[in-house]
Design an enzyme around this catalytic site. Structure first.
Site, PDB file in Angstrom:
ATOM      1  N   ILE A  33      21.230 -25.083  20.131  1.00 50.31           N
ATOM      2  CA  ILE A  33      20.499 -26.801  20.612  1.00 50.31           C
ATOM      3  C   ILE A  33      20.026 -26.487  21.644  1.00 50.31           C
ATOM      4  O   ILE A  33      19.795 -26.108  22.831  1.00 50.31           O
ATOM      5  CB  ILE A  33      22.211 -27.030  20.879  1.00 50.31           C
ATOM      6  CG1 ILE A  33      23.220 -27.280  19.746  1.00 50.31           C
ATOM      7  CG2 ILE A  33      21.851 -28.911  21.615  1.00 50.31           C
ATOM      8  CD1 ILE A  33      22.906 -27.792  18.321  1.00 50.31           C
ATOM      9  N   HIS A  70      33.292 -20.588  21.178  1.00 49.33           N
ATOM     10  CA  HIS A  70      33.115 -19.170  21.212  1.00 49.33           C
ATOM     11  C   HIS A  70      34.374 -18.147  21.202  1.00 49.33           C
ATOM     12  O   HIS A  70      34.943 -18.138  21.897  1.00 49.33           O
ATOM     13  CB  HIS A  70      32.321 -18.890  22.367  1.00 49.33           C
ATOM     14  CG  HIS A  70      31.081 -17.552  22.291  1.00 49.33           C
ATOM     15  ND1 HIS A  70      30.391 -17.243  21.327  1.00 49.33           N
ATOM     16  CD2 HIS A  70      31.510 -16.231  22.795  1.00 49.33           C
ATOM     17  CE1 HIS A  70      29.871 -16.424  21.214  1.00 49.33           C
ATOM     18  NE2 HIS A  70      31.243 -15.687  22.430  1.00 49.33           N
ATOM     19  N   SER A 108      37.559 -24.676   9.702  1.00 46.73           N
ATOM     20  CA  SER A 108      39.388 -24.584  10.262  1.00 46.73           C
ATOM     21  C   SER A 108      39.414 -24.939  12.356  1.00 46.73           C
ATOM     22  O   SER A 108      39.902 -25.768  12.238  1.00 46.73           O
ATOM     23  CB  SER A 108      39.347 -23.099  10.056  1.00 46.73           C
ATOM     24  OG  SER A 108      38.652 -22.566  11.445  1.00 46.73           O
ATOM     25  N   ASN A 109      38.247 -24.565  12.692  1.00 47.99           N
ATOM     26  CA  ASN A 109      38.646 -25.531  13.896  1.00 47.99           C
ATOM     27  C   ASN A 109      37.864 -26.863  13.949  1.00 47.99           C
ATOM     28  O   ASN A 109      39.189 -27.749  14.635  1.00 47.99           O
ATOM     29  CB  ASN A 109      37.283 -25.063  15.027  1.00 47.99           C
ATOM     30  CG  ASN A 109      37.568 -23.866  15.829  1.00 47.99           C
ATOM     31  OD1 ASN A 109      38.528 -23.839  16.847  1.00 47.99           O
ATOM     32  ND2 ASN A 109      37.609 -22.477  15.082  1.00 47.99           N
ATOM     33  N   ARG A 120      23.202 -22.770  14.806  1.00 46.42           N
ATOM     34  CA  ARG A 120      22.063 -23.159  15.360  1.00 46.42           C
ATOM     35  C   ARG A 120      22.012 -23.454  16.750  1.00 46.42           C
ATOM     36  O   ARG A 120      22.966 -23.424  17.448  1.00 46.42           O
ATOM     37  CB  ARG A 120      20.713 -24.682  14.783  1.00 46.42           C
ATOM     38  CG  ARG A 120      21.062 -24.381  13.310  1.00 46.42           C
ATOM     39  CD  ARG A 120      20.631 -23.690  12.850  1.00 46.42           C
ATOM     40  NE  ARG A 120      20.003 -23.214  11.425  1.00 46.42           N
ATOM     41  CZ  ARG A 120      19.570 -23.126  11.091  1.00 46.42           C
ATOM     42  NH1 ARG A 120      17.767 -22.785  10.954  1.00 46.42           N
ATOM     43  NH2 ARG A 120      19.542 -22.644   9.767  1.00 46.42           N
TER      44      ARG A 120
HETATM   45  C1  GRF Z   1      34.365 -19.705  14.907  1.00 44.79           C
HETATM   46  O1  GRF Z   1      34.972 -18.011  15.329  1.00 44.79           O
HETATM   47  C2  GRF Z   1      33.868 -20.396  16.308  1.00 44.79           C
HETATM   48  O2  GRF Z   1      34.100 -18.891  17.626  1.00 44.79           O
HETATM   49  C3  GRF Z   1      32.301 -19.877  16.437  1.00 44.79           C
HETATM   50  O3  GRF Z   1      32.255 -19.748  14.690  1.00 44.79           O
HETATM   51  C4  GRF Z   1      33.675 -19.892  14.088  1.00 44.79           C
HETATM   52  C5  GRF Z   1      33.684 -21.325  12.997  1.00 44.79           C
HETATM   53  O4  GRF Z   1      34.869 -20.780  12.546  1.00 44.79           O
HETATM   54  N1  GRF Z   1      31.712 -20.747  16.989  1.00 44.79           N
HETATM   55  P1  GRF Z   1      35.064 -22.489  11.656  1.00 44.79           P
HETATM   56  O5  GRF Z   1      34.624 -22.841  10.569  1.00 44.79           O
HETATM   57  O6  GRF Z   1      35.840 -23.162  12.453  1.00 44.79           O
HETATM   58  O7  GRF Z   1      36.877 -21.998  10.548  1.00 44.79           O
END
Ligand code: GRF
Length: 202
Positions: free
Chosen positions: A94, A110, A12-13, A92
């Site tokens: 880095i 995060h 989703s990000n 993972r």
């Molecule tokens: C998010 O909650 C992010 O903060 C964490 O992993 C999740 C990833 O979500 N690092 P998505 O795959 O971007 O939906």
């Protein structure tokens, strides 16, 4: 700026960064998406968006990549002209090969207000601890786990009836807002780093 996105999950990000680039909110282009999970949704989404997407097997370890595998990540990122690496749910840690190749040019999102609740399922840790406010953090990646200089944060309230799922959803809505914004700041070079401190400049 050419961006490479690394993710293990639902992406989703990735979507949020992709939309910001497509809509011209950031002058950037995602040139490749890499994953350590062959059937991850993030790879599927990248492919349907017409972006190069590759699964690169992580090797034998659980929490990091084998050195040779990590070198392969670097090779493919370079092959796609990547200048900034955005971790988006990449599960993972880095290590040296990628940190050295992209020193100061790796960012992560995060799901907590760092330095509180580092590591896995941070929203659940926050809920169990009983905090009244939670949130998310965009930070530069260094050799630690969720320890690098903080670029941006957003706060959300914790409600009495929250479940891990409802809290995570509220945090994620903010992630999708601040991650592209923070990347935009890097793309426009409107920040300065003083020690650990990342500050906006006009
Ligand atoms: C998010 O909650 C992010 O903060 C964490 O992993 C999740 C990833 O979500 N690092 P998505 O795959 O971007 O939906």
């Amino acid at each position: 700026m050419k961006i490479g996105v690394l993710g293990s999950g639902k992406g989703s990000n990735f979507d949020a960064i992709c939309d910001a680039a497509r809509e011209g909110r950031i002058d950037a282009q995602i040139t490749v998406v890499l994953s350590d999970v062959a059937d991850s949704l993030i790879l599927e989404k990248a492919r349907s968006a017409g972006i190069a997407a590759r699964y690169i097997a992580p090797g034998a370890f659980k929490t990091r990549l084998e050195t040779q595998r990590e070198e392969e990540y670097v090779r493919v990122l370079r092959e796609h002209g990547v200048e900034l690496v955005a971790l988006a749910g990449f599960m993972r840690v880095i290590k040296e090969p990628l940190l050295r190749a992209y020193a100061g040019r790796i960012v992560n999102i995060h799901p907590s207000l760092l330095p509180a609740f580092k590591g896995l399922r941070a929203w659940e840790q926050a809920l169990q601890f009983g905090v009244k406010f939670a949130g998310c953090t965009v930070h530069f990646v260094d050799e630690g786990v969720d320890t690098g200089p903080i670029i941006a944060q957003a706060v959300v309230p914790v409600r009495d009836d929250d479940t891990p799922e409802t809290l995570h959803a509220r945090i994620q809505a903010e992630e999708h807002r601040i991650y592209p914004e923070a990347i935009g700041m890097i793309v426009r070079n409107t920040y300065a780093v003083a020690g650990r401190k990342v500050v906006r400049r006009p």
